[in-house]
Design an enzyme around this catalytic site. Structure first.
Site, short mmCIF file in Angstrom:
data_model
loop_
_atom_site.label_atom_id
_atom_site.label_comp_id
_atom_site.label_asym_id
_atom_site.label_seq_id
_atom_site.Cartn_x
_atom_site.Cartn_y
_atom_site.Cartn_z
CB SER A 159 -0.96 -0.05 1.19
OG SER A 159 -2.03 0.81 0.99
CG ASP A 211 -6.63 -2.92 -3.07
OD1 ASP A 211 -7.18 -2.17 -2.25
OD2 ASP A 211 -5.47 -3.33 -2.94
CG HIS A 271 -5.49 -2.82 0.91
ND1 HIS A 271 -5.03 -2.27 -0.27
CD2 HIS A 271 -4.82 -2.18 1.90
CE1 HIS A 271 -4.13 -1.34 0.01
NE2 HIS A 271 -3.98 -1.28 1.32
#
Length: 524
Positions: free
Chosen positions: A239, A466, A494
């Protein structure tokens, strides 16, 4: 108050791996099936790219910073086979005379034939790598753990690394719980709340508040690379960790080793574009959940998918005017309702938690389970304290990296566009320009090459639905980085490595351990 930031729930984008891995023992069933179109030949990295032999710790050290690159770390056992230490880093990478801070590190030594260190980052910005390395050991492949010391570190401003400090616990709790209608008065109150955060961060953090930007953290990583004895940086970022990794590659392309960026952020987008696209990401993830819920048993929603989405929207509207009671002395506000709904969307394994929470809220008028999920996301403890400074660090880092447009007319127009594209969740991604409008230190100028020209092959991983880092961002980052290869996981949630299937896991493991770059366009 959902804060209007870039990547995650609470707009703290990333809580990626920490959320996707920890909540209710999330990482479960592996999905089968994988298709690999693209290049016919599988390129292989030069084996020397993983070598740690003969590394000169002062190689690449900027003038005036040689002592940082040349320092020796003193590791001590900290339980469970892990070792901990602190590394010195300069407060500023522009002025070595300003003094130093300490960065917290934790590592799991390689269990086999060691090839070097693998730095890992769980995202945020604001999540602790020191905390994450323990849970990461359960999702990282055995071959990788055999070949590398897994090294988690708290980036500057986070956790144990000269943390950003802002509001006290009571004021922080009140702010995170506050909800504001999108009226003139409500938006003004939201702006006042955010200004109070900015003033508190300035008063309680001091000069370091201006130096917690991503570029400074990437420069810290190059210093850590040298101190750990590696000629190249081997890195696994989730991320926001993909932004940190891409920034490192842009600053230090010649020392990029084996780098995996999972749940990617498109570094070409500005803060307002990020907000708009992330709103759609969460809307799509919620729609996938509603579709699944309506097809199963004991779903508290009814009718069509559109009808189910509207029932969730109605709940969000209701808790703005009439917060739900809980089994504590706290009520479930609209802001906390949003956090509680958004959190389980990070992993399909958590959808049952959302079903339970919605059942309690919609059928019994009880907000307790949604409140529990919101508190988990915000790192709030039962006694009202907070176990991390992730919310503070999130604001501070993002406000140095990139800021939304605070012009009222622009924000109002964009709000209409976002809510049209994401009618259920979009409201909570609007007016992002307010977040940094009163930030006390200036934005940091970009000093790196977005394309990372000359870097070794970089593996970018994206998941097609996601919520926090939409798949189009992985496509965008893979296109931007000159040497990137894109691996796609067709699924929900995610990030993908360690929480999807063997196709993704084997591709990443083979790359990190053997240097085998996945075929361009690999789809799992």
């Amino acid at each position: 108050m959902p804060t209007h930031y870039r990547y995650g729930v609470s707009m703290r984008t990333s809580r990626p791996a920490t959320v996707a891995v920890v909540v209710a023992a999330l990482v479960t069933a592996l999905l089968a099936g994988c298709d690999a179109p693209g290049k016919e030949q599988t390129p292989t990295l030069d084996p020397s790219a993983s070598s740690t032999q003969g590394a000169d710790p002062l190689a690449g050290a900027p003038a005036g910073y040689e002592s940082y690159y040349g320092q020796t770390l003193e590791w001590e056992s900290c339980g469970g086979g892990y070792e901990c230490t602190d590394a010195d880093a300069p407060i500023s990478w522009q002025d070595p005379d300003l003094g130093s801070i300490q960065l917290a590190l934790k590592r799991l030594p390689a269990s086999g034939d060691r090839q070097g260190s693998l730095l890992i980052n769980p995202g945020g910005p604001g999540s602790s790598g020191v905390e994450f390395v323990t849970s990461a050991a359960s999702i990282i492949g055995d071959r990788v753990k055999g070949a590398y010391d897994l090294v988690g570190f708290d980036p500057r401003g986070v956790g144990g690394s000269a943390p950003v400090k802002c509001l006290d616990d009571a004021d922080k709790d009140a702010s995170l719980s506050a909800s504001y209608p999108h009226t003139t008065e409500g938006i003004a109150a939201m702006a006042d709340d955010l200004e109070a955060w900015a003033q508190a961060c300035d008063e309680n953090t001091g000069e370091q508040l201006a130096t917690v930007d991503t570029q400074s953290a990437a420069r810290d990583m190059d210093m850590l690379r040298a101190v750990l004895g590696d000629e190249q940086l081997h890195y696994l970022g989730f991320s926001y960790g993909t932004q940190l990794g891409a920034t490192y590659a842009g600053l230090f392309p010649q020392t990029v080793g084996r780098m995996v960026l999972d749940g990617a952020i498109d570094t070409t987008l500005d803060a307002d574009e990020i907000s708009a696209e992330q709103a759609v990401g969460f809307e799509n993830a919620l729609r996938a959940y509603v579709t699944d819920c309506l097809g199963g048993r004991a779903c508290p929603l009814s009718g069509s998918v559109d009808g189910g989405m509207q029932q969730i929207r109605d709940l969000l509207d209701r808790t703005l005017e009439d917060p739900l009671p809980t089994d504590s002395d706290r009520d479930l506000t609209q802001s906390l309702t949003f956090y509680g709904i958004a959190l389980p969307l990070y992993s399909k394994a958590n959808w049952s938690l959302l079903t339970n929470a919605l059942s309690d809220a919609l059928e019994d008028g009880d907000g307790s389970t949604l409140l529990y999920l919101a508190d988990f996301y915000n790192d709030r403890q039962p006694d009202g304290s907070f176990s991390s400074n992730s919310a503070e660090a999130f604001r501070a880092i993002n406000c140095l990296d990139d800021r939304g447009n605070p012009d009222p007319d622009f924000m109002a127009e964009q709000a209409e566009e976002i809510e049209a594209a994401a009618p259920t969740m979009g409201e909570f991604f609007t007016y992002s320009g307010l977040t940094c409008a009163d930030w006390p230190v200036p934005e940091v100028e970009q000093q790196f090459d977005l394309h990372a020209s000359g870097a070794a092959p970089i593996v970018v991983v994206g998941t097609t639905n996601d919520p926090a880092t939409p798949y189009v961002w992985a496509q965008g980052l893979a296109k931007t980085l000159d040497s990137a290869t894109l691996v796609t996981f067709e699924g929900e949630g995610h990030t993908a490595y360690g929480s999807s299937n063997d196709c993704v896991g084997d591709a990443v493991d083979d790359y990190l351990v053997d240097g085998t770059v996945p075929k361009d366009g690999l789809t799992c």
